[in-house]
Design a protein around this motif. Structure first.
Motif, PDB file in Angstrom:
ATOM      1  N   ASN A   1       0.846  -1.189   0.000  1.00 22.44           N
ATOM      2  CA  ASN A   1       0.000   0.000   0.000  1.00 22.44           C
ATOM      3  C   ASN A   1       0.883   1.240   0.000  1.00 22.44           C
ATOM      4  O   ASN A   1       1.618   1.487   0.964  1.00 22.44           O
ATOM      5  CB  ASN A   1      -0.898  -0.029   1.245  1.00 22.44           C
TER       6      ASN A   1
ATOM      7  N   THR B   1       0.092   4.546   0.061  1.00 20.81           N
ATOM      8  CA  THR B   1      -0.289   5.578   1.030  1.00 20.81           C
ATOM      9  C   THR B   1       0.187   5.211   2.427  1.00 20.81           C
ATOM     10  O   THR B   1       0.750   6.052   3.145  1.00 20.81           O
ATOM     11  CB  THR B   1      -1.816   5.806   1.000  1.00 20.81           C
ATOM     12  N   GLU B   2      -0.005   3.971   2.811  1.00 19.24           N
ATOM     13  CA  GLU B   2       0.440   3.506   4.129  1.00 19.24           C
ATOM     14  C   GLU B   2       1.965   3.608   4.249  1.00 19.24           C
ATOM     15  O   GLU B   2       2.499   4.031   5.277  1.00 19.24           O
ATOM     16  CB  GLU B   2      -0.010   2.056   4.321  1.00 19.24           C
ATOM     17  N   THR B   3       2.664   3.250   3.187  1.00 20.46           N
ATOM     18  CA  THR B   3       4.127   3.335   3.200  1.00 20.46           C
ATOM     19  C   THR B   3       4.582   4.787   3.301  1.00 20.46           C
ATOM     20  O   THR B   3       5.526   5.097   4.039  1.00 20.46           O
ATOM     21  CB  THR B   3       4.706   2.666   1.944  1.00 20.46           C
ATOM     22  N   CYS B   4       3.912   5.698   2.606  1.00 18.88           N
ATOM     23  CA  CYS B   4       4.261   7.120   2.690  1.00 18.88           C
ATOM     24  C   CYS B   4       4.088   7.641   4.115  1.00 18.88           C
ATOM     25  O   CYS B   4       4.934   8.403   4.618  1.00 18.88           O
ATOM     26  CB  CYS B   4       3.426   7.945   1.710  1.00 18.88           C
ATOM     27  N   ARG B   5       3.012   7.252   4.766  1.00 19.39           N
ATOM     28  CA  ARG B   5       2.805   7.656   6.171  1.00 19.39           C
ATOM     29  C   ARG B   5       3.940   7.151   7.055  1.00 19.39           C
ATOM     30  O   ARG B   5       4.440   7.862   7.915  1.00 19.39           O
ATOM     31  CB  ARG B   5       1.456   7.137   6.679  1.00 19.39           C
ATOM     32  N   LYS B   6       4.347   5.906   6.823  1.00 22.21           N
ATOM     33  CA  LYS B   6       5.419   5.321   7.623  1.00 22.21           C
ATOM     34  C   LYS B   6       6.753   6.029   7.358  1.00 22.21           C
ATOM     35  O   LYS B   6       7.526   6.259   8.286  1.00 22.21           O
ATOM     36  CB  LYS B   6       5.531   3.825   7.336  1.00 22.21           C
TER      37      LYS B   6
END
Length: 131
Positions: free
Chosen positions: A84, A86-91
């Protein structure tokens, strides 16, 4: 001929070389390593100059050349396949990195993002289309 296995999640699965002279990039790496290039039709359909790289004697797509049109600095980066984007960008941001651009949900290609790690190194992530 056997079909190679799909890359595993969280592994380097692609590389990209970008520059304002994609013909020169293509000529250089083609002459140096025997790489072959073809226009990515899906990218061309949305106005993007992107050429897919395959190796001599191998028809699998291995990387790409992005024609920047002078809109961003030239670069050579590795790209990691993730579940994902988006999830990776948040992390990435939670770990002190930076999201430079994130493209999610566009037609004709995978979700992807360009990122900086905590040392300012450019890298990319992508999730296959339809994942």
């Amino acid at each position: 001929m056997t079909t190679p296995a799909a890359p595993a999640v969280n592994t380097v699965a692609w590389f990209e070389i970008a520059g304002d002279d994609p013909e020169g990039v293509q000529r250089f790496y083609g002459d140096l390593f025997g790489w072959r290039f073809r226009t990515d039709e899906d990218s061309a359909a949305v106005g993007m100059d992107y050429r897919v790289i395959s190796y001599d004697g191998d028809d699998e797509m291995r990387g790409g050349v992005l024609g920047t049109g002078g809109g961003m600095p030239g670069h050579a980066i590795f790209t990691v396949m993730v579940r994902n984007v988006t999830e990776t960008c948040r992390k990435v941001e939670a770990l002190g990195g930076k999201v430079l651009s994130e493209v999610v949900g566009h037609e004709g290609g995978p979700d992807f993002a360009y990122l900086h790690d905590t040392s300012g190194n450019l890298f990319g992530v992508f999730a296959p289309a339809g994942s």
